[in-house]
Design a protein around this motif. Structure first.
Motif, short mmCIF file in Angstrom:
data_model
loop_
_atom_site.label_atom_id
_atom_site.label_comp_id
_atom_site.label_asym_id
_atom_site.label_seq_id
_atom_site.Cartn_x
_atom_site.Cartn_y
_atom_site.Cartn_z
N PHE A 121 0.83 -1.20 0.00
CA PHE A 121 0.00 0.00 0.00
C PHE A 121 0.86 1.26 0.00
O PHE A 121 0.56 2.24 -0.67
N VAL A 122 1.96 1.18 0.76
CA VAL A 122 2.84 2.35 0.82
C VAL A 122 3.46 2.61 -0.55
O VAL A 122 3.52 3.74 -1.03
N MET A 123 3.90 1.52 -1.20
CA MET A 123 4.52 1.68 -2.51
C MET A 123 3.53 2.23 -3.52
O MET A 123 3.88 2.96 -4.44
N LEU A 124 2.25 1.84 -3.39
CA LEU A 124 1.22 2.35 -4.29
C LEU A 124 0.79 3.76 -3.89
O LEU A 124 -0.10 4.33 -4.50
N LYS A 125 1.40 4.27 -2.83
CA LYS A 125 1.07 5.60 -2.30
C LYS A 125 -0.39 5.69 -1.87
O LYS A 125 -1.03 6.71 -1.99
N LEU A 143 -9.00 2.98 6.64
CA LEU A 143 -10.00 1.92 6.62
C LEU A 143 -9.99 1.16 5.29
O LEU A 143 -10.18 -0.05 5.25
N THR A 144 -9.76 1.90 4.18
CA THR A 144 -9.75 1.25 2.87
C THR A 144 -8.68 0.16 2.81
O THR A 144 -8.94 -0.97 2.38
N THR A 145 -7.47 0.49 3.25
CA THR A 145 -6.40 -0.50 3.19
C THR A 145 -6.68 -1.66 4.15
O THR A 145 -6.37 -2.81 3.84
N VAL A 146 -7.29 -1.35 5.29
CA VAL A 146 -7.64 -2.43 6.23
C VAL A 146 -8.63 -3.38 5.56
O VAL A 146 -8.48 -4.61 5.60
N ILE A 147 -9.65 -2.79 4.91
CA ILE A 147 -10.66 -3.63 4.25
C ILE A 147 -10.01 -4.49 3.16
O ILE A 147 -10.26 -5.69 3.07
N LEU A 148 -9.15 -3.88 2.36
CA LEU A 148 -8.46 -4.65 1.31
C LEU A 148 -7.67 -5.80 1.93
O LEU A 148 -7.70 -6.93 1.44
N GLY A 149 -6.96 -5.51 3.01
CA GLY A 149 -6.18 -6.55 3.68
C GLY A 149 -7.07 -7.69 4.15
O GLY A 149 -6.75 -8.87 3.98
N GLY A 207 -4.42 -12.54 -6.47
CA GLY A 207 -2.99 -12.78 -6.64
C GLY A 207 -2.24 -11.47 -6.51
O GLY A 207 -1.19 -11.39 -5.86
N LEU A 208 -2.84 -10.42 -7.09
CA LEU A 208 -2.23 -9.09 -7.04
C LEU A 208 -2.04 -8.63 -5.61
O LEU A 208 -0.99 -8.13 -5.23
N PHE A 209 -3.05 -8.86 -4.81
CA PHE A 209 -2.99 -8.36 -3.44
C PHE A 209 -2.26 -9.29 -2.49
O PHE A 209 -2.17 -9.03 -1.32
#
Lengths: 257, 267, 379
Positions: free
Chosen positions: A120-124, A129-135, B2-4
């Motif tokens: 996520f950091v590399m993608l800036k 909450l969005t990154t938590v949900i993705l995780g 896979g991406l994630f």
């Protein structure tokens, strides 16, 4: 033989006590009136009541529920599609994907957490909450897919053929045969994904930014700053919720015909 | 999907060969310095410690889990799912909370010290929390269910008549266990041990809450390097050492699993 | 290719029929990877006929059935139902219904909904569904069990639901995959009779796949014996049983008492057969086409075609001597195992109360049969 099994039973009993003792103590102490001492000084519900007035805690609860609901819905959808799609793939590719699905479940959670954080950091992408949900979606998809595949594999392939033989097209086979037979497993997967998301600490810990505090993160920071009766009450509540979810999930999965 | 998942892992791998910037960022210079750094005695100690805790945890889980699995597998059939559910239920509850429960018990002022003092066994409270013992207790507590399930499956498949036959042929209790039960449940034992070892070696919460500064494990080191020291390349290198250990265990697991499958088919 | 195999002479059984065939199979081939499961077979099934495909497991009979149902497509050849080619027609568009070996009842649907499934898929109006389901359940004697789930039924009842679920659609062809295999012996015999009477009553055209020769013979109008992807013989049960055209058919359909030897010539328009064992006299068998002297051949006879006597008599055309080796009492009959040559034991069945009551092991006996019953298979 008799004496041996008594010995075995004694160890088993000890193991069960070991598993449930701490939980029971924790729940009991959540009703203890004493504030700082472990001495029992009467039963009270006041620690539960104070939880209701803790604004930060309520916000964390709202965050947790939001994350759990969204990630469960998305993961169930994607995981379900993956499970159904895998049925039609050649055996080789199924095995490859299966290996890939097991991987997120076996690699250490710390590692999963930092990998996602770096990503996520590399993608800036700002951590929140969005990154938590993705995780959470990332670790819930394999759970859902594996559970649904276990059910799909138990289905008699002749059922789909029987439906086709009786005039059903592929959509009708899915709608009237596959889906109804899969439904208990889907609900089971939903509840498990929801529970795991609600309870997750590590992936959230690494992927959450400021303002994205979830319930486990809140509990963690409370524990780190000292044992209090409020944590006991909160912990007891969390235990109850997870147990209820899992109990319901197992019940639904057992009902499968 | 896979991406994630695979891309982030690849990222960690790539960074483990990069250098650290002055203010904590990543400088893309190919180097193996991070892995060489791990040879430092301090890191070696943490690594060794982690392996040691995970091994002891596995052994204790086996000692507790085998009798439990055996008793469950030999109980009336309608009780078995209920017992298994009871074993698995704690696993599905919040890990943080379960670990916290041990803090209550092991604290200076905790239930265990109070009971010991009330019984007159000790005069002053014992230092239980923030020690290796507490970490191992927490790990055993967290992962015991992983041991019981595969052992249960193995014992359930073992024909009880084989045990009776061994008794009939003059085997002592110990001989029955070592010559009949152990060899026939070996796949389950290996499976259970690996399933306990993997999460133990990679654990973070347990040593973080129950351990002290001197009972750090790999997971804590990774978190420390990432969030405190902000040396991402070194943290990534540590991660991949952990990953290598875990993958070795996973491969061992699949190898024994497939071999025991083959043997069952041959029968 | 197709025109050649439409009605090969060896496959017609000679009986006359004016109605056009419901099913025409024209030289179909089906390969599974390197294995050829069905190796160029052709046959026809007439309207209202009960046609069984009989063969050991792995013969390719299930493949034929699955191609009729539409779950598999032939690699070569054509398959017509009511004159229309079914190639590339998916299962849900074919006028056939299959009773699955495992029944494949939908576990989440009641008996009523299982039977109504096909009608619902074709959007039949609800009142007509109710009426047709009722009639189908009446036919299989399951009225009153509409609300049950499959798991709440006995094996026999599940079988009936599977049958009703297919019947209710009034298919042009009813396909049966080992329909009675999952039932126990007693229920199986009862269902054989019931299935046959339902088929006759409804005038159904049936194609049934089975490895159970007795079942096939009892229910079928015609039987096709299949082996290694090929049809060895097609005909009415009695004809296939009594006049098998190959040793395989002879052995698969019952006990085949065999004796190897060779053809040595012709006499009175019949073939002369000399058993390999020198102790036995030459025998006459019905004329074998393409006969040449010294061709090795095997003689085969059914147990019930043989009669035993204590002394050589001239009551029958052909006679062979043997020694009683075992006497087995099987209730309604006595089985004698008789050694007719060094390597060959023959089985003869007789009624215990009949003239042959008194043979004991070790006794020398004579086996008689009429010349026309002998079957000779040239190798």
């Amino acid at each position: 033989m008799k004496r041996e099994s008594i010995g075995l039973k004694a160890v088993s009993l000890a193991a069960m006590l070991f598993l449930y003792g701490p939980i029971v103590v924790l729940v009991l102490y959540s009703f203890n009136a004493a504030h700082l001492s472990m001495a029992w000084s009467g039963a009270t519900l006041k620690w539960y009541a104070t939880l209701l007035y803790d604004g930060a805690l309520l916000a964390a609860t709202a965050n947790s529920l939001f994350v759990a609901v969204v990630s469960t819905i998305v993961a169930t959808g994607l995981g379900g599609l993956l499970a159904l799609g895998m049925e039609r793939m050649p055996h080789r590719r199924q095995q490859t994907i299966e290996g890939g699905l097991v991987l997120p479940l076996v690699i250490p959670e710390v590692m999963m957490g930092i990998a996602l954080m770096l990503f996520f950091v590399m993608l800036k992408m700002p951590l929140g909450l969005t990154t938590v949900i993705l995780g959470h979606i990332v670790f819930n998809i394999p759970l859902v897919t594996i559970m649904l595949r276990a059910r799909l594999r138990k289905l008699d392939p002749a059922l789909g053929e029987a439906a086709a033989d009786l005039g059903a097209g592929s959509w009708q086979i899915f709608r009237y045969v596959t889906l109804p037979l899969l439904r208990p497993a889907i609900w089971g997967a939903v509840l498990v994904a929801f529970t795991v998301s609600l309870d997750d600490f590590l992936v959230t810990f690494f992927t959450a930014g400021p303002g994205a505090t979830t319930l486990p993160l809140k509990v963690y920071s409370m524990i780190k700053s000292g044992v209090t009766p409020e944590i006991n009450a909160l912990s007891a509540l969390l235990l109850g919720i997870s147990m209820a979810c899992v109990g319901l999930s197992l019940h639904l999965q057992r009902r499968e015909v | 999907m896979g991406l994630f998942f695979l891309v982030p892992l690849g990222l960690v791998f790539a960074i483990s060969f990069a250098s650290r910037g002055t203010y904590g960022g990543v400088v893309w210079e190919l180097t193996s310095a991070n892995y060489l750094d791990l040879l430092h005695p301090l890191y070696g100690k943490i690594l060794g410690q982690s392996l040691w805790y995970a091994t002891i945890t596995t052994v204790i889980c086996f000692a507790l889990g085998f009798p439990l699995a055996y008793v469950i597998a030999r109980s009336p059939a309608r009780w078995q799912p209920i017992f298994l559910l009871l074993v698995m239920l704690p696993f599905w509850t919040n890990f943080l909370v379960r670990t916290y429960a041990w803090m209550i018990l092991l604290r200076h002022d905790g239930l265990i010290n109070r009971s010991l003092m009330a019984l007159g066994i000790v005069d002053s409270p014992l230092d239980l929390l923030y020690r290796p013992t507490a970490v191992v207790i927490g790990l055993v507590y967290g992962y015991l269910p992983f041991m019981v399930l595969p052992l249960y499956v193995a014992v359930e498949r073992l024909d009880p008549l084989l045990v009776d036959a061994a008794w009939d042929l003059y085997a002592s209790r110990w001989a029955v266990f070592t010559r009949v039960v152990l060899p026939l449940t070996k796949p389950g034992i290996i499976g259970g041990c690996i399933l306990v070892f993997i999460p133990s070696i990679g654990s973070f919460i347990t040593p973080d809450l129950l351990g002290g500064a001197r009972s750090m494990m790999i997971g804590n080191l990774i978190q420390h390097e990432y969030l405190v020291v902000r040396d991402w390349p070194l943290g990534s290198a540590v991660s991949f050492v952990l990953m290598a250990i875990v993958m070795a265990a996973v491969l061992l697991y699949y190898k024994t699993a497939s071999r025991s499958d083959g043997r069952l088919e041959a029968r | 290719m197709a025109s050649l195999s439409t009605s090969p002479p060896s496959l017609s059984d000679g009986s006359f029929s004016s109605t056009p065939p419901t099913i025409e199979i024209q030289g179909i081939v089906r390969r599974h990877g390197a294995v050829t499961a069905v190796d160029g077979i052709s046959f026809e099934v007439r309207r209202g006929e009960f046609f069984s495909i009989l063969g050991p497991s792995g013969a390719g009979k299930t493949s034929v059935l699955r191609m009729l149902a539409g779950f598999e497509d032939p690699d070569e050849g054509d398959l017509l139902i009511d004159g229309r080619s079914m190639l590339h027609v998916p299962p849900n568009r074919r006028p056939v219904n299959l009773v699955f070996q495992s029944y494949a009842l939908f576990p989440h649907l009641t008996v009523f909904e299982n039977v109504a499934f096909g009608l619902r898929m074709r959007r039949v109006p609800a009142p007509r569904i109710a009426e047709q389901v009722r009639q189908a359940l009446l036919m299989v004697k399951l009225l009153g069990k509409e609300a049950r789930l499959p798991a709440q039924l006995s094996g026999g009842e599940q079988q009936r639901v599977a049958l009703a679920r297919a019947l209710v659609n009034k298919p042009a062809v009813l396909l049966l995959d080992e329909p009675l295999a999952a039932l126990d012996q007693q229920l199986r015999q009862q269902m054989q009779v019931e299935l046959k009477s339902i088929q006759e009553q409804a005038g159904l055209t049936c194609v049934c796949v089975t490895h159970h020769q007795e079942e096939a013979m009892m229910m079928s109008d015609r039987i096709a014996v299949m082996h290694q992807g090929r049809m060895l013989q097609i005909g009415p049960p009695r004809e296939v049983y009594e006049r098998p055209q190959s040793l395989f058919v002879s052995r698969f359909l019952g006990v085949s008492n065999e004796l190897p030897g060779k053809i040595v010539g012709t006499r009175e328009g019949k073939t002369v057969f000399q058993p390999a064992d020198d102790g036995q006299p030459s025998l006459l068998v019905p004329a074998v086409s393409g006969q040449e002297s010294d061709r090795p051949a095997t003689l085969s006879l059914r147990p019930e075609q043989l009669r035993l006597t204590q002394e050589r008599s001239s009551l029958s055309d052909e006679v062979l001597s043997g020694r009683i080796e075992k006497v087995l009492f099987a209730g309604s009959e006595m089985k004698y195992l008789i050694r007719v040559s060094r390597d060959h034991l023959w089985e003869v069945d007789t009624r215990p109360s009949a003239h042959s009551a008194g043979f004991t092991p070790g006794a020398t006996v004579f086996l008689h049969w009429s010349t026309s019953d002998g079957r000779l298979f040239v190798e």
